[in-house]
Write a protein that holds these residues in place. Structure first.
Motif, short mmCIF file in Angstrom:
data_model
loop_
_atom_site.label_atom_id
_atom_site.label_comp_id
_atom_site.label_asym_id
_atom_site.label_seq_id
_atom_site.Cartn_x
_atom_site.Cartn_y
_atom_site.Cartn_z
N GLN A 71 35.75 46.16 28.00
CA GLN A 71 37.32 45.74 27.31
C GLN A 71 38.09 44.27 27.20
OE1 GLN A 71 39.75 48.21 30.02
NE2 GLN A 71 39.72 49.26 28.14
N ASP A 72 37.02 43.29 27.92
CA ASP A 72 37.80 41.95 27.65
C ASP A 72 35.90 41.20 28.54
OD1 ASP A 72 38.48 39.83 27.27
OD2 ASP A 72 39.91 39.69 27.87
N MET A 73 36.05 40.49 27.72
CA MET A 73 34.76 39.18 28.92
C MET A 73 34.95 37.61 28.66
SD MET A 73 30.75 39.65 28.41
CE MET A 73 29.98 41.17 28.78
N PHE A 74 35.11 37.18 29.46
CA PHE A 74 35.03 36.08 29.12
C PHE A 74 34.19 34.69 30.61
CE2 PHE A 74 38.53 37.67 31.95
CZ PHE A 74 38.83 37.24 32.83
N GLY A 75 33.85 33.48 30.27
CA GLY A 75 33.12 32.93 31.39
C GLY A 75 33.00 31.53 30.87
N VAL A 76 33.06 31.04 32.14
CA VAL A 76 33.21 28.96 32.25
C VAL A 76 32.33 28.93 33.35
CG1 VAL A 76 34.84 29.60 34.49
CG2 VAL A 76 34.55 27.48 33.25
N GLY A 77 31.47 27.78 32.92
CA GLY A 77 30.56 27.46 33.24
C GLY A 77 28.91 28.07 33.36
N ASP A 78 28.63 28.59 35.29
CA ASP A 78 27.96 29.80 35.85
C ASP A 78 28.49 31.00 35.67
OD1 ASP A 78 29.40 28.93 37.96
OD2 ASP A 78 27.18 29.33 39.01
N LYS A 79 29.82 31.37 35.87
CA LYS A 79 30.17 32.64 35.98
C LYS A 79 30.81 32.87 34.08
CE LYS A 79 31.11 32.41 40.54
NZ LYS A 79 30.93 31.20 40.73
N VAL A 80 30.98 34.90 34.92
CA VAL A 80 31.20 35.68 33.57
C VAL A 80 32.04 36.64 34.31
CG1 VAL A 80 30.58 37.33 31.57
CG2 VAL A 80 29.08 35.25 31.19
N THR A 81 33.75 36.79 33.75
CA THR A 81 34.18 37.85 34.32
C THR A 81 34.31 38.56 33.15
OG1 THR A 81 34.98 36.52 35.92
CG2 THR A 81 36.48 38.44 34.97
N VAL A 82 34.13 40.54 33.21
CA VAL A 82 34.12 41.33 32.69
C VAL A 82 35.06 42.27 33.06
CG1 VAL A 82 33.22 42.93 31.07
CG2 VAL A 82 31.77 41.27 32.63
N LEU A 83 36.28 42.84 31.99
CA LEU A 83 36.93 44.23 31.73
C LEU A 83 36.38 45.20 31.56
CD1 LEU A 83 39.95 42.45 31.67
CD2 LEU A 83 39.44 42.74 33.62
N VAL A 84 36.17 46.28 32.07
CA VAL A 84 35.22 47.36 32.03
C VAL A 84 35.71 48.97 32.12
CG1 VAL A 84 32.89 48.33 32.06
CG2 VAL A 84 32.82 46.17 32.54
N SER A 108 36.24 48.64 35.79
CA SER A 108 36.12 47.71 36.88
C SER A 108 36.18 46.41 36.58
CB SER A 108 34.38 47.77 36.87
OG SER A 108 34.28 47.17 37.88
N VAL A 109 36.61 45.19 36.73
CA VAL A 109 36.54 44.11 36.94
C VAL A 109 35.26 43.72 37.79
CG1 VAL A 109 37.86 42.37 37.69
CG2 VAL A 109 39.08 44.33 37.40
N GLU A 110 34.29 42.89 37.09
CA GLU A 110 33.11 42.23 37.84
C GLU A 110 33.18 41.17 36.88
OE1 GLU A 110 31.16 46.92 36.57
OE2 GLU A 110 30.21 45.52 35.65
N ALA A 120 22.47 36.51 38.35
CA ALA A 120 22.25 35.49 39.86
C ALA A 120 22.93 36.52 41.50
CB ALA A 120 21.83 34.28 40.07
N GLU A 121 23.99 36.58 40.53
CA GLU A 121 24.31 37.92 41.90
C GLU A 121 25.96 38.31 41.05
OE1 GLU A 121 27.30 36.12 45.40
OE2 GLU A 121 26.61 34.59 44.41
N GLU A 122 25.89 39.52 41.51
CA GLU A 122 27.53 40.14 41.25
C GLU A 122 28.13 40.32 42.47
OE1 GLU A 122 26.51 43.97 39.35
OE2 GLU A 122 26.09 44.61 41.48
N TRP A 123 29.54 40.44 41.44
CA TRP A 123 30.74 41.29 42.34
C TRP A 123 31.79 42.13 41.36
CZ3 TRP A 123 29.84 36.02 41.62
CH2 TRP A 123 29.16 34.68 42.82
N VAL A 124 31.71 42.93 41.93
CA VAL A 124 32.35 44.37 41.53
C VAL A 124 33.00 45.09 42.19
CG1 VAL A 124 29.63 44.32 39.84
CG2 VAL A 124 30.77 46.14 42.77
N ALA A 125 34.34 45.45 41.42
CA ALA A 125 35.50 46.25 41.69
C ALA A 125 35.69 47.67 40.83
CB ALA A 125 36.80 45.02 42.10
N PRO A 126 34.96 47.94 40.92
CA PRO A 126 35.16 49.27 40.31
C PRO A 126 36.35 50.34 41.53
CG PRO A 126 33.19 50.40 42.04
CD PRO A 126 33.77 48.49 41.86
N ASP A 127 37.34 50.63 39.99
CA ASP A 127 38.50 52.02 40.56
C ASP A 127 38.43 53.01 41.34
OD1 ASP A 127 41.04 53.15 41.04
OD2 ASP A 127 41.23 52.95 39.03
N LEU A 128 37.23 53.04 42.22
CA LEU A 128 36.24 54.13 43.36
C LEU A 128 37.34 55.32 43.32
CD1 LEU A 128 33.74 52.54 45.14
CD2 LEU A 128 33.39 53.60 43.02
#
Length: 142
Positions: A71-84, A108-110, A120-128
């Motif tokens: 739904q949305d994706m944006f990044g800065v530096g070495d990170k990318v945030t996604v609304l899925v 999910s917000v990832e 290299a790394e993920e932080w995921v917060a799905p609406d479980l």
């Protein structure tokens, strides 16, 4: 000229497509060997491509027709945030719930961190909670 952030976002979109099509080995090659997964419910980060592949396979076994909508994706530096937004049919066991055949939809917000062109790394917060409510035989909270 393509920026690193744009390259990272393109890599992530490709990884999502590979997961949708069940190509876990190919998707895992987009992860660093010492990949770190920060997932809800785990007291400590999980490490390794194999952990990621195992978790992804559990989801795809339960929801084989999984569709991943960015739904949305944006990044800065070495990170990318996604609304899925995920949509699928519950066709296999998931956690303690047997297949219901129900259509499910959850978000999910990832956040992903990249190193040398790999995830290299993920932080995921799905609406479980939403997902569990949709596959629970008895509506939760009633």
């Amino acid at each position: 000229m393509t920026t690193t952030v744009e390259q990272n976002m393109a890599l992530l979109r490709t990884a999502y497509r590979l997961v949708e099509s069940g190509e876990f080995d190919e998707a895992a090659l987009m992860l660093t060997e010492d990949f770190i997964a920060n997932v809800p419910g785990a007291p400590d980060p999980l490490h390794g491509r194999e952990i990621w592949q195992h978790g992804t396979k559990i989801i795809k076994d339960a929801f084989p027709d999984l569709k991943i909508n960015v739904q949305d994706m944006f990044g800065v530096g070495d990170k990318v945030t996604v609304l899925v937004h995920f949509q699928a049919t519950h066709r296999g066991d998931f956690q303690q719930f047997e297949a219901t055949g129900r259509q499910v939809s959850y978000r999910s917000v990832e956040v992903y961190r990249f190193e040398d062109g790999l995830i290299a790394e993920e932080w995921v917060a799905p609406d479980l909670m939403s997902l569990i409510q949709q596959i629970s035989p008895t509506p939760i909270g009633h």
